[in-house]
Design a protein around this motif. Structure first.
Motif, PDB file in Angstrom:
ATOM      1  N   VAL A  86       3.404  26.715 -50.681  1.00  0.00           N
ATOM      2  CA  VAL A  86       4.136  25.800 -49.799  1.00  0.00           C
ATOM      3  C   VAL A  86       4.344  24.456 -50.484  1.00  0.00           C
ATOM      4  N   LEU A  87       3.308  23.954 -51.140  1.00  0.00           N
ATOM      5  CA  LEU A  87       3.426  22.649 -51.796  1.00  0.00           C
ATOM      6  C   LEU A  87       4.345  22.699 -53.007  1.00  0.00           C
ATOM      7  N   GLU A  88       4.393  23.820 -53.700  1.00  0.00           N
ATOM      8  CA  GLU A  88       5.373  23.951 -54.787  1.00  0.00           C
ATOM      9  C   GLU A  88       6.785  23.740 -54.261  1.00  0.00           C
ATOM     10  N   GLU A  89       7.089  24.393 -53.143  1.00  0.00           N
ATOM     11  CA  GLU A  89       8.429  24.281 -52.580  1.00  0.00           C
ATOM     12  C   GLU A  89       8.697  22.888 -52.024  1.00  0.00           C
ATOM     13  N   LEU A  90       7.696  22.282 -51.405  1.00  0.00           N
ATOM     14  CA  LEU A  90       7.867  20.903 -50.922  1.00  0.00           C
ATOM     15  C   LEU A  90       8.072  19.946 -52.088  1.00  0.00           C
ATOM     16  N   GLY A  91       7.426  20.232 -53.227  1.00  0.00           N
ATOM     17  CA  GLY A  91       7.632  19.415 -54.408  1.00  0.00           C
ATOM     18  C   GLY A  91       9.031  19.576 -54.978  1.00  0.00           C
ATOM     19  N   ARG A  92       9.511  20.810 -55.062  1.00  0.00           N
ATOM     20  CA  ARG A  92      10.862  21.063 -55.576  1.00  0.00           C
ATOM     21  C   ARG A  92      11.907  20.294 -54.768  1.00  0.00           C
ATOM     22  N   ALA A  93      11.713  20.261 -53.455  1.00  0.00           N
ATOM     23  CA  ALA A  93      12.693  19.612 -52.583  1.00  0.00           C
ATOM     24  C   ALA A  93      12.369  18.149 -52.307  1.00  0.00           C
ATOM     25  N   VAL A  94      11.242  17.653 -52.823  1.00  0.00           N
ATOM     26  CA  VAL A  94      10.757  16.285 -52.565  1.00  0.00           C
ATOM     27  C   VAL A  94      10.786  16.015 -51.057  1.00  0.00           C
ATOM     28  N   THR A  95      10.258  16.953 -50.289  1.00  0.00           N
ATOM     29  CA  THR A  95      10.391  16.896 -48.833  1.00  0.00           C
ATOM     30  C   THR A  95       9.411  15.911 -48.221  1.00  0.00           C
ATOM     31  N   PRO A  96       9.873  15.003 -47.362  1.00  0.00           N
ATOM     32  CA  PRO A  96       8.957  14.092 -46.659  1.00  0.00           C
ATOM     33  C   PRO A  96       8.329  14.803 -45.454  1.00  0.00           C
ATOM     34  N   LEU A  97       7.160  15.353 -45.640  1.00  0.00           N
ATOM     35  CA  LEU A  97       6.405  16.001 -44.568  1.00  0.00           C
ATOM     36  C   LEU A  97       4.918  15.739 -44.794  1.00  0.00           C
ATOM     37  N   PRO A  98       4.128  15.622 -43.719  1.00  0.00           N
ATOM     38  CA  PRO A  98       2.693  15.337 -43.874  1.00  0.00           C
ATOM     39  C   PRO A  98       1.865  16.593 -44.137  1.00  0.00           C
ATOM     40  N   TYR A  99       2.393  17.496 -44.978  1.00  0.00           N
ATOM     41  CA  TYR A  99       1.665  18.749 -45.208  1.00  0.00           C
ATOM     42  C   TYR A  99       0.412  18.527 -46.069  1.00  0.00           C
ATOM     43  N   LEU A 100       0.555  17.803 -47.166  1.00  0.00           N
ATOM     44  CA  LEU A 100      -0.613  17.566 -48.024  1.00  0.00           C
ATOM     45  C   LEU A 100      -1.688  16.795 -47.271  1.00  0.00           C
ATOM     46  N   THR A 101      -1.285  15.784 -46.519  1.00  0.00           N
ATOM     47  CA  THR A 101      -2.249  14.922 -45.845  1.00  0.00           C
ATOM     48  C   THR A 101      -2.885  15.589 -44.630  1.00  0.00           C
ATOM     49  N   SER A 102      -2.095  16.320 -43.843  1.00  0.00           N
ATOM     50  CA  SER A 102      -2.627  16.946 -42.629  1.00  0.00           C
ATOM     51  C   SER A 102      -3.023  18.396 -42.846  1.00  0.00           C
ATOM     52  N   GLY A 103      -2.105  19.202 -43.416  1.00  0.00           N
ATOM     53  CA  GLY A 103      -2.357  20.633 -43.575  1.00  0.00           C
ATOM     54  C   GLY A 103      -3.382  20.964 -44.623  1.00  0.00           C
ATOM     55  N   VAL A 104      -3.671  20.006 -45.519  1.00  0.00           N
ATOM     56  CA  VAL A 104      -4.656  20.271 -46.583  1.00  0.00           C
ATOM     57  C   VAL A 104      -5.856  19.330 -46.471  1.00  0.00           C
ATOM     58  N   VAL A 105      -5.644  18.023 -46.699  1.00  0.00           N
ATOM     59  CA  VAL A 105      -6.785  17.099 -46.784  1.00  0.00           C
ATOM     60  C   VAL A 105      -7.537  17.004 -45.458  1.00  0.00           C
ATOM     61  N   ALA A 106      -6.821  16.687 -44.370  1.00  0.00           N
ATOM     62  CA  ALA A 106      -7.494  16.561 -43.069  1.00  0.00           C
ATOM     63  C   ALA A 106      -8.066  17.897 -42.609  1.00  0.00           C
ATOM     64  N   THR A 107      -7.321  18.976 -42.827  1.00  0.00           N
ATOM     65  CA  THR A 107      -7.792  20.301 -42.411  1.00  0.00           C
ATOM     66  C   THR A 107      -9.066  20.694 -43.143  1.00  0.00           C
ATOM     67  N   GLU A 108      -9.099  20.487 -44.451  1.00  0.00           N
ATOM     68  CA  GLU A 108     -10.297  20.826 -45.222  1.00  0.00           C
ATOM     69  C   GLU A 108     -11.485  19.959 -44.814  1.00  0.00           C
ATOM     70  N   THR A 109     -11.222  18.702 -44.529  1.00  0.00           N
ATOM     71  CA  THR A 109     -12.302  17.813 -44.085  1.00  0.00           C
ATOM     72  C   THR A 109     -12.914  18.326 -42.787  1.00  0.00           C
ATOM     73  N   LEU A 110     -12.075  18.728 -41.850  1.00  0.00           N
ATOM     74  CA  LEU A 110     -12.561  19.241 -40.568  1.00  0.00           C
ATOM     75  C   LEU A 110     -13.249  20.589 -40.721  1.00  0.00           C
ATOM     76  N   LEU A 111     -12.747  21.425 -41.614  1.00  0.00           N
ATOM     77  CA  LEU A 111     -13.383  22.731 -41.834  1.00  0.00           C
ATOM     78  C   LEU A 111     -14.833  22.571 -42.290  1.00  0.00           C
ATOM     79  N   ALA A 112     -15.099  21.513 -43.058  1.00  0.00           N
ATOM     80  CA  ALA A 112     -16.463  21.270 -43.523  1.00  0.00           C
ATOM     81  C   ALA A 112     -17.385  20.850 -42.387  1.00  0.00           C
TER      82      ALA A 112
END
Length: 368
Positions: A86-112
């Motif tokens: 997903v992040l590869e494709e968001l990078g290709r399109a330079v898409t402004p979405l909070p995926y890295l911050t919410s779908g990855v960083v915040a999610t992993e923090t909560l999973l712990a």
């Protein structure tokens, strides 16, 4: 006599699975249809770069927001490998979405913190469904091995303007603070597709998720996953740069010949291809190490960031230069890619910071 052998870790798998290819096709089709570069060029001059409705389509309809969340907690039960696609494709399109911050960083923090807090599990379900966006209230530049700031006000927080809830580190632990109880002051970023803000939570606000020890470990886990998968975003940036540059130099003619046939330009694009191959290997290794819980994940992530951040910037710089005059214009998307690559170069730890981490992890004397 029974032969007992020591268990060994599975070798890294750098190949894409059929499921990952299908996910890539779905995400790319969505972004091509709804968030092409020309759309973004129009959005960056508005108050918000986010394309209306795009987050719901990616996070909820495709299910990308819950890829890292187990099914029993309301997610897709996938892994970091799928999130990396997903992040590869968001990078290709330079898409402004909070995926890295919410779908990855915040999610992993909560999973712990699932074993520590029922509130963390409930919040994870909301994130996985795409209904809620959570942002860890630390500067985007914070490296995985750094101590996050615990002051009353924190600057440089990415995607804060899109957050519904903030994960706020304090001296006594990590708090979940609703956006209504947080002051968000927009800052001027280099990358206009990833807004930065100064975040000031109301004193005493929020729900305590865990104490200091568990919180530090959780934040480190979130930042480590973010740094590892940021390499895939950087890979996507570099891929687009090379493909677009090859396309342009085939179509652009001088002296009745495609400029891409000139030997000097061939050499430059061949070097970009070599950089891209190395970046893909490093990014895939980091995603696989995170997905399998490898003990070498911190080292693999540091290697990926030290390499991919530089490769993305080189690719973006060459893209601008090899496009000639048009590459310097505001109307061409090359400047969006270059600014994202430069911003990513300092996000979640600089290349130098990760090189020092590599030296420490393998017991080498760091460069002076």
């Amino acid at each position: 006599m029974t032969d007992v052998t020591e268990p060994t870790e599975q070798p890294l798998d750098l190949l894409y699975s059929e499921t990952e290819d299908d996910l890539r096709a779905a995400v790319r089709a969505l972004l091509t249809d709804r968030a092409g570069h020309q759309t973004l060029l129009g959005r960056i001059e508005t108050d918000s770069p986010y394309v209306p409705g795009l987050w719901k389509s990616l996070a909820a309809d495709i299910g990308a927001a819950g890829l890292l969340v187990p099914e029993k907690l309301g997610g897709q039960g996938a892994s970091h490998r799928e999130a990396a696609v997903v992040l590869e494709e968001l990078g290709r399109a330079v898409t402004p979405l909070p995926y890295l911050t919410s779908g990855v960083v915040a999610t992993e923090t909560l999973l712990a913190l699932v074993g520590e807090s029922e509130a963390a599990a409930g919040l994870l379900a909301d994130l996985a469904s795409g209904r809620t966006v959570a942002v860890l209230a630390v500067p985007l530049s914070t490296a995985p091995d750094a101590e996050p700031p615990v002051g009353d006000s924190v600057g440089g927080v990415a995607d804060a303007v899109a957050a519904d809830v903030f994960l706020v580190p304090r001296a006594d632990g990590l708090y979940a603070v609703p956006a209504a109880e947080v002051s968000v002051e927009a800052q001027t970023p280099l990358d206009l597709t990833r807004p930065l803000s100064r975040v000031t939570p109301t004193a005493g606000s929020g729900t305590l998720l865990a104490g200091p020890g568990a919180s530090r470990a959780a934040v480190r886990r979130g930042l480590l996953a973010g740094a590892g998968l940021l390499a895939s975003e950087q890979l996507g940036l570099a891929e687009w740069c090379l493909e677009e540059t090859v396309r342009h130099t085939r179509e652009r003619h001088q002296f009745n010949r495609p400029v891409g046939s000139f030997q000097a330009l061939k050499h430059r694009m061949a070097q970009l291809w070599l950089d891209l191959v190395g970046a893909r290997a490093a990014a895939r290794a980091a995603a696989d190490a995170l997905a399998t819980g490898s003990a070498d994940a911190p080292l693999t992530v540091a290697v990926a960031q030290a390499y991919c951040s530089k490769a993305a910037v080189r690719a973006a710089e060459e893209c601008v230069q090899l496009h000639g005059g048009i590459g310097m214009t505001w109307e061409h998307p090359a400047h969006l890619v270059l600014k994202r690559a430069k911003s990513d170069q300092t996000a979640l730890g600089s290349a130098g910071r990760h090189q020092d981490a590599i030296a420490a992890l393998v017991g080498l004397e760091p460069p002076r």
